[in-house]
Design a protein around this motif. Structure first.
Motif, PDB file in Angstrom:
ATOM      1  N   THR A 181      -5.579   1.277  -1.722  1.00  0.00           N
ATOM      2  CA  THR A 181      -4.622   0.816  -2.722  1.00  0.00           C
ATOM      3  C   THR A 181      -5.087  -0.549  -3.238  1.00  0.00           C
ATOM      4  O   THR A 181      -5.409  -1.426  -2.440  1.00  0.00           O
ATOM      5  N   TRP A 215      -2.223  -0.330   8.220  1.00  0.00           N
ATOM      6  CA  TRP A 215      -2.814  -0.822   6.973  1.00  0.00           C
ATOM      7  C   TRP A 215      -3.817  -1.933   7.258  1.00  0.00           C
ATOM      8  O   TRP A 215      -3.564  -2.813   8.074  1.00  0.00           O
ATOM      9  N   GLN A 271      -5.901  -4.879   5.211  1.00  0.00           N
ATOM     10  CA  GLN A 271      -5.835  -5.563   3.924  1.00  0.00           C
ATOM     11  C   GLN A 271      -6.960  -6.585   3.793  1.00  0.00           C
ATOM     12  O   GLN A 271      -7.296  -7.275   4.754  1.00  0.00           O
ATOM     13  N   GLN A 315      -3.604  -3.549  -4.337  1.00  0.00           N
ATOM     14  CA  GLN A 315      -2.230  -4.038  -4.274  1.00  0.00           C
ATOM     15  C   GLN A 315      -1.911  -4.995  -5.409  1.00  0.00           C
ATOM     16  O   GLN A 315      -0.841  -4.977  -5.982  1.00  0.00           O
ATOM     17  N   PRO A 375       0.854  -1.184   0.000  1.00  0.00           N
ATOM     18  CA  PRO A 375       0.000   0.000   0.000  1.00  0.00           C
ATOM     19  C   PRO A 375       0.892   1.235   0.000  1.00  0.00           C
ATOM     20  O   PRO A 375       1.862   1.302   0.766  1.00  0.00           O
TER      21      PRO A 375
END
Lengths: 481, 304
Positions: A156, A466, A468, A158, A150
């Motif tokens: 983002t 972050w 995910q 990825q 990210p």
């Protein structure tokens, strides 16, 4: 019902007689009458045994039939129970003579395609990896060294990876990993991450792989981002192998040694240029240890990237397995006509998993890699020829404390380059990353990771958080150890 | 200390591997019941290794590199084939590079071949859980299916090792005869409970239930492979009380606490069972295993 059972037994008998007779005809007839007699005797013996089997089958069927009047517990069709499965090959016996006696209709006998194979000639899957989060760093794109990390506040994409995989023919398997990403600017980029064929039946434990593939250096480099234990790639991988890992077009041969423990030697020869070989011929115009990379052609085999790798594994006990490896990546670098880069690495992976693990949990995994890079650069303009060295590594622990839940901790460090002129991108730094991962099923996961980054004295410490999400569609994922 | 341990492990592995060299056939079973059958049929002529441990979840097995070595040297691989092994067998096979056990090779036994599988889904749809497109892979818990597989194994062994054919034939017949004899006992033991319902954690016992006249259609998992949710458990407990279902089967790897909580609240009986020989005490063979399971289930069903 009794009559239908008899009919089924009749069909089964007929099938057995046919299947028994067929190979007899196919047998070559020996000229010697004595031998023929012996063969005949053997055949009679076999038939007698088949007859016995059949008789016991009838017995059990009859017994079954009398003992279980419940329709749901109706006996299996006798073809399934008596027909030799091997000889039916791809065409299972017809289900036609099975009368509908059960309230639950008996399913059609299916031909099972084993292993990863389905009903198609290739297995298709799509893996989506997206992240959201923030960081206190002003230069997140420099902070995060991986191409699939990210890299901005907010969201983002990825890695969106399409995998096509299957048997090409009896001799080769093929795989392609096509990656889509959305850049911070909002553009969609496509990357042919891997496309290669591997042999499936070479003798003497040999296997050849050819195409575009991740170099088998260490442990993490050859793995795809969705199978990593953390949101981002270790600092040392980013620094030595570039944002997208070490990979290139080439060929690799591996030898599974005839030892009693797992012991495999690999040797890869690949192209040494491009952004996925950044420590080597790299991309002209970019820098390596502060020196500009020039255009450099391949003059001999030694101008290609050569990667020997060795891996060995031991089951230490019923619950513990150790995998260790050593690697080297040797090739030219683009700083001058004679520049060479050598990267050496060792890696280790240890896993504990109890013998009554459920959904693969609980477990403890410890993984670490250490690498050293040595680059000789030639004299250019006012700069003298020199040899630069740097090193780095990571150590991570993951504890799957209960089904689907993992807590992990990673420590990352890279040394400075001690080179000239000082390259800011190669300043010493370290990072510590605790992470929590939740797998609702093996097809999806959520991961929360915090990074504390300590860079050069002139830069502020960075705190990043972050989140995910991974989801997998299609063919069942199967992972190497 | 660790170093010495590693060293001794290496030394022991080296020595151990020298031994089975004189076996006529080297066999690898993905899970324990296939290995047990292979040993019974092959006797001393075969050496057998198993990839999955008998007490671990067979859906999630580590593809340990040592198994690549076993598969590389194997003459025969016996797998269930109905996608039970899909998460771990393919990378092992890729690593093994052994044409003798490649798909379709004479040494590859796909045990589900020729067996009628239950629970084949209408569509491949993972919103319905981790379903197996080929059908329910736990077919070996119907002893009559084990006979089919035993025949299959004996035929493949005989074809690959003709010198042992008569032994394999004799052993397979003996196994089948013993199974038939046991089958009478088992059917008799469970006959009084014909039509009774049992609860299981996962749809593991569908074939077993069907064979012995028990309804094994209530699961603690809301969908195959999906962990039990409190609302689903509440529904199951309600059903157990309303329909007087008292027996709950649990396997060695399944969460025992969840199962214990369910029986504690419903006044039921928890029965420890297993799919693989060796997972319960005193069950080295397939027949021992089924025997133990039948006895335990019958005892639990009889309890008032």
């Amino acid at each position: 019902m009794r009559r239908s059972t008899c009919a089924r037994i009749g069909v089964a008998l007929a099938l057995i007689v046919i299947s028994g007779a067929a190979p007899a005809r196919a047998d070559q007839q020996p000229a010697d009458p004595l031998e023929r007699l012996r063969a005949l005797e053997q055949r009679v013996e076999e038939l007698k045994q088949e007859n016995d089997t059949l008789r016991s089958e009838i017995e059990s069927l009859r017994h079954d039939f009398q003992a279980t009047p419940v329709p749901a517990a109706a006996p299996e069709s006798p073809e399934a129970a008596t027909t030799p499965p091997v000889e039916t090959e791809a065409t299972p016996p017809p289900a036609e003579p099975v009368p509908a006696i059960a309230e639950v209709p008996a399913p059609e006998p299916t031909t099972i395609v084993s292993g990863a194979g389905g009903k198609n000639f290739l297995n298709l899957s799509l893996d989506g990896l997206v992240a959201a989060g923030t960081s206190t760093a002003k230069d997140i794109q420099a902070l995060q060294v991986g191409g699939h990390d990210p890299t901005q506040r907010g969201f983002t994409v990825q890695n969106v990876e399409t995998v096509l995989e299957g048997a090409v023919d009896p001799y080769l398997r093929g795989q392609a990993n096509i990656v889509l990403q959305i850049t911070p600017e909002g553009e969609t980029s496509v990357e042919l991450e891997e496309v290669y064929a591997t042999t499936s039946s070479l003798p003497k434990g040999l296997q050849v792989k050819a195409g575009q593939f991740f170099t088998e250096f260490g442990r993490l480099n050859a793995q795809h981002p969705h199978s990593w234990d953390f949101v981002d790639q270790p600092l040392v991988n980013g620094r030595f192998f570039g944002p997208d890992g070490l990979r290139s077009v080439g060929a690799r041969v591996s030898w599974l040694m005839p030892t009693n423990f797992y012991s495999e030697a690999f040797l890869a020869v690949q192209n040494s240029q491009g952004e996925t070989a950044s420590s080597f011929r790299g991309v002209p115009g970019e820098t390596l240890f502060g020196r500009e990379i020039q255009q450099r052609e391949v003059a001999s085999v030694s101008d290609l990237l050569i990667t020997p790798h060795y891996a060995a594994s031991f089951d230490l006990s019923d619950t513990e397995t150790l995998l260790v490896g050593a690697s080297a990546a040797l090739g030219p670098n683009g700083t001058s006509d004679h520049g060479r880069t050598r990267i050496y690495g060792v890696d280790g992976f240890w896993k504990w998993k109890p013998t009554n693990a459920f959904r693969g949990f609980p477990f403890v995994k410890v993984q670490g890699e250490f690498m050293q890079r040595r680059a000789s650069v030639g004299a250019v303009d006012s700069l003298a020829a020199a040899t630069f060295r740097d090193r780095g590594g990571y150590l991570q622990v993951n504890w799957g404390y209960k089904a689907g839940r993992i807590v992990g901790l990673r420590f990352d460090r890279v040394s400075g380059d001690r080179g000239d002129p000082a390259d800011d991108a190669l300043a010493p730094r370290w990072r510590i990353s605790p992470a929590l991962t939740w797998f609702p099923t093996e097809f999806s996961k959520l991961r929360l990771q915090y990074n504390y980054d300590k860079r050069s004295p002139f830069q502020d410490d960075a705190h990043s958080l972050w989140l995910q999400l991974e989801f997998l569609l299609g063919a069942h994922a199967a992972h190497k150890f | 200390m660790r170093t010495t341990r590693v060293f001794f492990t290496i030394a022991a592995t080296c020595m151990a591997a020298v031994l089975p060299a004189n076996a006529a056939l080297k066999v690898v079973g993905t899970t324990g019941e296939y290995s047990a059958l292979a040993s019974q049929i092959g006797g001393a002529r075969v050496s057998v290794t198993t990839i999955a441990k008998p007490t671990e979840d067979p859906h999630f097995v580590d593809a340990r590199p040592s198994q690549i070595v076993a598969l590389n040297r194997a003459d025969v691989l016996i797998e269930g084939g109905a996608e039970l092994e899909v998460g771990w067998l393919p990378p092992l096979l890729d690593g093994s590079r052994n044409p003798k056990i490649a798909a379709g090779a004479p040494g590859r036994i796909v045990a589900s071949q020729g067996i009628q599988l239950l629970d084949i889904p209408l569509a491949a749809d993972r919103s319905q859980g981790d379903t197996h497109v080929a059908g329910n892979p736990h077919f070996m818990l119907d002893p009559l299916n084990a006979k089919i597989v035993a025949e299959h194994i004996a035929r493949v062994f005989s074809a690959l090792d003709p010198a042992g054919a008569s032994l394999y034939r004799t052993n397979a017949s003996a196994f089948e005869a013993a199974l038939d004899a046991k089958m009478k006992q088992w059917t008799a033991a469970l006959a009084p409970f014909n039509g009774r319902q049992i609860v299981t954690y996962h749809p593991t016992w569908r074939y077993f239930g069907r064979r012995f006249g028990l309804k094994a259609d209530t699961f603690l998992e809301p969908k195959p492979g999906i962990p039990p949710s409190p609302p689903h458990l509440a529904k199951v407990m309600q059903k157990m009380q309303a329909e007087n279902i008292r027996v709950l089967l649990v396997e060695p790897y399944q969460p025992r606490k969840t199962a214990e909580a369910v029986v504690a609240r419903t006044g039921g009986v928890l029965v420890d069972v297993a799919q693989f020989p060796g997972a319960l005490p005193g069950t080295p063979t397939y027949l021992d295993l089924i025997d133990t399971v039948v006895k335990r289930v019958a005892q639990a069903l009889a309890a008032k």
